[in-house]
Design an enzyme around this catalytic site. Structure first.
Site, PDB file in Angstrom:
ATOM      1  CE  LYS A  42       9.097   3.626  -2.260  1.00 31.36           C
ATOM      2  NZ  LYS A  42       8.810   2.989  -0.979  1.00 31.36           N
TER       3      LYS A  42
HETATM    4  C1  LIG Z   1       9.496  -2.027   2.266  1.00 32.06           C
HETATM    5  C2  LIG Z   1      10.352  -0.841   2.535  1.00 32.06           C
HETATM    6  N1  LIG Z   1      11.585  -1.024   3.042  1.00 32.06           N
HETATM    7  C3  LIG Z   1      12.396   0.024   3.296  1.00 32.06           C
HETATM    8  C4  LIG Z   1      11.993   1.319   3.057  1.00 32.06           C
HETATM    9  C5  LIG Z   1      12.914   2.466   3.333  1.00 32.06           C
HETATM   10  O1  LIG Z   1      13.373   3.005   2.142  1.00 32.06           O
HETATM   11  P1  LIG Z   1      13.789   4.527   2.018  1.00 32.06           P
HETATM   12  O2  LIG Z   1      14.725   4.798   3.135  1.00 32.06           O
HETATM   13  O3  LIG Z   1      14.456   4.623   0.697  1.00 32.06           O
HETATM   14  O4  LIG Z   1      12.563   5.326   2.132  1.00 32.06           O
HETATM   15  C6  LIG Z   1      10.727   1.555   2.534  1.00 32.06           C
HETATM   16  C7  LIG Z   1      10.286   2.925   2.279  1.00 32.06           C
HETATM   17  O5  LIG Z   1       9.688   3.231   1.326  1.00 32.06           O
HETATM   18  C8  LIG Z   1       9.892   0.449   2.249  1.00 32.06           C
HETATM   19  O6  LIG Z   1       8.658   0.639   1.750  1.00 32.06           O
END
Ligand SMILES: Cc1ncc(COP(=O)(O)O)c(C=O)c1O
Length: 328
Positions: A159
């Site tokens: 991330k």
């Molecule tokens: C590109 C992307 N995909 C999926 C998610 C979902 O991830 P999470 O459930 O861990 O927040 C996020 C959230 O931050 C994201 O930015």
């Protein structure tokens, strides 16, 4: 909504006033996007303020940092305590939690190794992400003209701030074209994810979602929904999804820390199912909100309570009602 700009921010172990939490414009991160971060939530439940899957979020932060060779001397417990300490210092009942690890100020150039690895934890109030009515009514999305990152370019499982340059293109295109969100395909043309959410489809009572190899972030909400769906007896399959399977699905929904569980009612102006939240989406939404609102036993140990005195009251069997509890 603009930040109210109040409260304290955790910076490298110190609590700093919001207005003083600044970095130099020549910091590496400003020029090269060299940051990894997290987005988690703390909910005001009837049993006290609780962070949802804080351990999983902080573990993913450490893994994102590892991929980018950023070493920060704080273990998993250290990260979790730093988040809890920051929430307590700001006396927040509920909040969005943004820990970030970034390359700081030393020198500029693509090589980041001389720049320090710094960290911060920022908290703010963040309500519904895709609009207040979207949780019930569903939202209208488009397939983005931008693809998600090709394998072995920018790592999708990290991330990282850099990945959000792509997310920003997807989101701006969707908003400019009159949609609330964009769904991106991967470079093979299979369904990947939204600009900030993972995606699920429902077909003939079974649930499908793209696999990690479709250039997605391994979402913690995605993992939670897979678990809750299986708890409810649904079959869930992680598999490649062709674009057209979205249009003919009975239900489509997106999930994420910000978006929580949001139904999709149309894609590219094609109505999905009955054009409103479907029954399986609703069942999963209810299961998810029941957990985050502390209304069912926390059987998966997903909640970390923030204030020790509240846990003492819980143990004594007199749970206090917290004003401003998440209104769902
Ligand atoms: C590109 C992307 N995909 C999926 C998610 C979902 O991830 P999470 O459930 O861990 O927040 C996020 C959230 O931050 C994201 O930015």
């Amino acid at each position: 909504m603009a930040f109210p700009g109040t409260g304290k921010i955790w910076m490298n172990g110190k609590l700093v006033e919001w207005k003083d939490a600044t970095i130099h414009v020549a910091s590496h991160v400003v020029h090269y996007g060299s940051a990894v971060f997290e987005g988690a939530r703390c909910y005001a439940t009837p049993k006290g303020s609780a962070c949802f899957r804080l351990d999983a979020h902080m573990k993913r932060l450490q893994q994102s940092a590892k991929i980018y060779r950023m070493e920060y001397a704080l273990g998993l417990d250290g990260w979790m305590n730093a988040v809890l300490e920051t929430i307590r210092a700001n006396a927040m009942k509920s909040c969005y939690i943004r820990p970030i690890v970034y390359r700081g100020y030393d020198s500029l150039g693509v090589n980041p190794f001389n720049c320090p690895v710094d960290a911060a934890i920022i908290l703010w109030d963040w309500g519904t992400y895709l609009g207040k009515d979207a949780l019930e009514e569903g939202c209208d999305v488009k397939i983005a003209s931008w693809s998600r990152m090709a394998p072995n370019t920018l790592p999708a499982l990290a991330k990282s701030a850099a990945n959000y340059a792509n997310s920003g293109l997807i989101k701006m295109e969707a908003l400019t074209d009159g949609y609330s969100e964009g769904i991106a395909l991967d470079v093979s043309g299979e369904v990947s994810e939204g600009s900030g959410q993972n995606i699920f489809i429902v077909r003939d009572g079974a649930i499908f979602t793209p696999p990690l190899s479709s250039s997605i972030l391994g979402g913690i909400t995605r993992d939670s929904i897979i678990t809750l769906a299986r708890d409810l007896g649904f079959a869930v399959t992680e598999t490649s999804i062709p674009r057209e399977a979205l249009y003919i699905a009975d239900e489509v929904f997106v999930v994420g820390t910000a978006a929580e569980v949001t139904p999709i009612r149309s894609i590219d102006r094609i109505r999905i199912g009955a054009g409103r939240r479907g029954p399986i989406t609703e069942a999963l939404q209810r299961a998810f909100f029941d957990v985050i609102n502390g209304e069912v036993p926390d059987t998966h140990a997903w909640l970390t309570y923030v204030y020790p005195e509240e846990s003492t009251l819980r143990a004594a069997g007199s749970a206090p009602r917290i004003a401003g509890a998440h209104a769902r």
